[in-house]
Write an enzyme that holds these catalytic residues in place. Sequence first.
Site, PDB file in Angstrom:
ATOM      1  N   ALA A  25       4.662  -3.956  -2.869  1.00  0.00           N
ATOM      2  CA  ALA A  25       5.229  -3.550  -1.400  1.00  0.00           C
ATOM      3  C   ALA A  25       4.416  -2.214  -1.048  1.00  0.00           C
ATOM      4  O   ALA A  25       4.377  -1.363  -2.147  1.00  0.00           O
ATOM      5  CB  ALA A  25       6.839  -3.445  -1.600  1.00  0.00           C
ATOM      6  N   ASP A  26       4.400  -1.925   0.175  1.00  0.00           N
ATOM      7  CA  ASP A  26       4.102  -0.598   0.548  1.00  0.00           C
ATOM      8  C   ASP A  26       4.703  -0.191   1.751  1.00  0.00           C
ATOM      9  O   ASP A  26       4.887  -0.900   2.747  1.00  0.00           O
ATOM     10  CB  ASP A  26       2.406  -0.496   0.874  1.00  0.00           C
ATOM     11  CG  ASP A  26       1.924   0.810   1.004  1.00  0.00           C
ATOM     12  OD1 ASP A  26       1.743   1.494  -0.031  1.00  0.00           O
ATOM     13  OD2 ASP A  26       1.685   1.159   2.138  1.00  0.00           O
ATOM     14  N   THR A  27       5.030   1.037   2.017  1.00  0.00           N
ATOM     15  CA  THR A  27       5.805   1.489   3.106  1.00  0.00           C
ATOM     16  C   THR A  27       5.250   2.716   3.636  1.00  0.00           C
ATOM     17  O   THR A  27       4.821   3.698   2.971  1.00  0.00           O
ATOM     18  CB  THR A  27       7.303   1.883   2.335  1.00  0.00           C
ATOM     19  OG1 THR A  27       7.937   0.885   1.736  1.00  0.00           O
ATOM     20  CG2 THR A  27       8.198   2.455   3.646  1.00  0.00           C
ATOM     21  N   GLY A  33       5.363  -3.439   3.869  1.00  0.00           N
ATOM     22  CA  GLY A  33       4.389  -4.558   3.700  1.00  0.00           C
ATOM     23  C   GLY A  33       4.937  -5.059   2.368  1.00  0.00           C
ATOM     24  O   GLY A  33       5.223  -4.535   1.487  1.00  0.00           O
TER      25      GLY A  33
END
Length: 208
Positions: A67-69, A104
């Site tokens: 994940a990437d925020t 994501g």
Amino acid sequence: MSLVLGSASPRRAELLRRLGVEFSVQASDIPEVPAAGESAADFARRAAREKALAVARATANTWVLAADTVVVVDGEIMGKPADAADARRMLSRLSGRVHHVVTGIALVGPDGLLREELAVDSAVQFRLLAGDEIDAYVASGDPLDKAGAYAIQGGASRFVHRVTGSYTNVVGLPLDEVRDLLQRHGLLRPTPAIRPAPRPRHLVPDHD
């Protein structure tokens, strides 16, 4: 089947444990830099995908979830602040305004191929922040490794007026969407539907 969380974030690991799925953790060192003209959702998905694929190459026969925020306001994508001054700048921009938090998510299969990716968007409204509030929060060190220079579950919770959408997305992992993703790929058993208890007969309306 084994699952690897491709993130060093203790917040994501804590959230993923809530789903009751077993996993190990292995971080990647993929740079998180948006391309020119790239939207927040496209960037978050790409960063998550690149992280997941990188971890998959370093492991064998495992599923990888990454994940990437990012935080976005007025089209500016805010990642982690470079230093205290950058954190102060970010928080000043968010003061009294609505911004979006986009995470994501990418899932890579044991064959090393991308199985699915998605992006989840939540809107967050900050109240007006006083300068000394921002300075005190930055001095705590909490903002320095957080996208947008704040953690909603930490000291910045008092800054938040309203969240529209997934709260856990703002923390770093949208649990409803991740649960559905893992269920679709057989990594988590579907949650049984809860049937409503029958009402006592004396509460059932009589239409005769």
